[in-house]
Design an enzyme around this catalytic site. Structure first.
Site, short mmCIF file in Angstrom:
data_model
loop_
_atom_site.label_atom_id
_atom_site.label_comp_id
_atom_site.label_asym_id
_atom_site.label_seq_id
_atom_site.Cartn_x
_atom_site.Cartn_y
_atom_site.Cartn_z
N ASP A 9 -10.51 99.32 -20.99
CA ASP A 9 -10.03 98.40 -21.10
C ASP A 9 -8.76 98.39 -20.41
O ASP A 9 -8.09 98.79 -19.83
CB ASP A 9 -9.52 98.36 -22.46
CG ASP A 9 -8.77 96.54 -23.20
OD1 ASP A 9 -9.84 95.60 -22.33
OD2 ASP A 9 -7.90 97.04 -23.15
N TYR A 11 -6.72 95.08 -20.33
CA TYR A 11 -5.13 94.40 -20.88
C TYR A 11 -4.42 95.52 -21.86
O TYR A 11 -4.96 95.16 -22.93
CB TYR A 11 -5.08 92.99 -21.31
CG TYR A 11 -5.92 92.02 -19.89
CD1 TYR A 11 -4.62 92.38 -18.27
CD2 TYR A 11 -6.71 91.60 -19.86
CE1 TYR A 11 -5.55 91.54 -17.44
CE2 TYR A 11 -7.62 91.20 -18.66
CZ TYR A 11 -6.33 91.00 -17.42
OH TYR A 11 -7.36 89.88 -15.98
N ARG A 45 -0.23 87.90 -27.06
CA ARG A 45 -1.11 88.69 -26.43
C ARG A 45 -2.06 88.69 -28.31
O ARG A 45 -3.63 88.67 -28.04
CB ARG A 45 -0.59 89.61 -26.82
CG ARG A 45 -1.58 91.42 -26.78
CD ARG A 45 -2.88 91.37 -25.59
NE ARG A 45 -3.47 91.94 -25.91
CZ ARG A 45 -4.58 92.62 -25.18
NH1 ARG A 45 -5.13 91.27 -24.52
NH2 ARG A 45 -5.90 93.79 -25.31
N SER A 122 -13.91 94.53 -19.48
CA SER A 122 -12.39 94.12 -20.13
C SER A 122 -13.81 92.47 -20.62
O SER A 122 -14.31 92.11 -19.97
CB SER A 122 -11.70 94.33 -18.99
OG SER A 122 -10.75 93.08 -19.53
N ASN A 123 -12.52 92.12 -21.49
CA ASN A 123 -12.75 90.56 -21.86
C ASN A 123 -12.48 89.84 -20.36
O ASN A 123 -12.79 87.82 -20.59
CB ASN A 123 -11.47 90.09 -22.66
CG ASN A 123 -12.45 90.51 -23.76
OD1 ASN A 123 -13.86 90.94 -24.22
ND2 ASN A 123 -11.45 90.21 -24.87
#
Length: 228
Positions: A9, A11, A45, A122-123
Site C-alpha cells: 500500500d 499512503y 486521513r 493503492s487507491n
C-alpha cells in the site's frame, strides 16, 4: 510457495501521510496550524478513507484526488480553518511530495537485490502515485505502481487485489502484501495473500472476519519476512 512478489500500500505504508500537515505547520506562512496540525492530519486521513469506503459501497467511484480534497476540506472545517485558501492550497501541494518513511529505500533495495518483484497497490490515482514515488526517489526499486483507477472501485474490493496477479502472473500465495491499514491487510488475507500489517501506532486489531498474518512496527523486517 516461496514469496516472489512484494506489494505495498502507498499512503501511510511507504509514504508518511502526516508529512504534509507537519511541514506546512513548520512554515512561517502557516503558523496558524502549528498547534493543531496533528488533528488536521488525523481527520484528513480518516475522512479520506471513509469517503473511499462509502463511495465503493454506493457505486459512486471518483478519482482519489477528489476524495483527498474532500477529506481535507472536512478536516479544515472541523479544526476551524475553513476558508483559508492559501493553507488548503499548500497542504494539497505538499501531498504530492510526501516523504517516504526512513527505512523504505533500503528495504525496497534489499527486495530488488534478492530478485523479488516489487509494486505499489493503492487507491491513489496514477499521477498522484508517480508524484510521490518521484519525490521519494524510489522509482528505481519499484517494478510497478498499480492503481484502483483501472478497475473503478476502491479497496478492499477483490478486483483491486486481482491486479497483482494480472500484472505479475503470480499465484496468490506467492504474494506478500504489506499495508499500514489493518482492514486492508485483513482483507488481503481473506483474498489469499500472505500479509503484513505495519502497525506504527500500536493500534488494536480490527474486528473483521480476517486478520493480518504478520504484525510489524515498521518495514525494516520485510526483506527477512519475504525470504530475501
Amino acid at each position: 510457495m516461496p514469496i516472489t512478489t512484494c506489494v505495498f500500500d502507498a499512503y501511510g505504508t511507504l509514504f508518511d501521510v502526516a508529512a504534509a500537515a507537519r511541514q506546512a505547520a513548520a512554515e512561517p506562512d502557516f503558523a496558524a496550524i502549528k498547534d493543531d496540525w496533528p488533528q488536521i492530519a488525523e481527520h484528513w486521513r480518516l475522512k479520506q478513507l471513509q469517503y473511499s469506503w462509502l463511495r465503493a459501497v454506493a457505486d459512486a467511484h471518483t478519482d482519489f484526488w477528489e476524495v483527498t480534497q474532500n477529506g481535507l476540506d472536512w478536516a479544515l472545517e472541523k479544526t476551524g480553518h475553513a476558508g483559508d485558501a492559501p493553507l488548503r492550497e499548500r497542504l494539497l501541494a505538499l501531498y504530492w511530495e510526501l516523504q517516504a518513511y526512513p527505512e523504505v529505500p533500503k528495504m525496497l533495495a534489499a527486495l530488488k537485490a534478492a530478485g523479488l518483484n516489487t509494486a505499489i497497490l493503492s487507491n491513489g490515482s496514477p499521477d498522484m502515485l508517480q508524484g510521490a514515488v518521484a519525490s521519494a526517489g524510489i522509482g528505481d526499486v519499484l517494478d510497478s505502481c498499480l492503481s484502483v483507477q483501472s478497475v473503478g472501485i476502491f479497496k478492499p474490493d477483490a478486483r483491486v487485489y486481482d491486479l497483482v496477479g494480472q500484472q505479475f502472473g503470480c499465484a496468490k500465495d506467492e504474494v506478500l502484501f504489506v499495508s499500514s491499514n489493518g482492514w486492508d491487510a485483513g482483507a488481503a488475507t481473506g483474498y489469499g495473500f500472505t500479509t503484513a500489517w505495519v502497525n506504527r501506532g500500536g493500534d488494536p486489531v480490527d474486528r473483521l472476519p480476517w486478520t493480518p498474518k504478520h504484525v510489524m512496527s515498521d518495514l525494516t523486517g520485510i526483506p527477512e519476512l519475504a525470504g530475501a
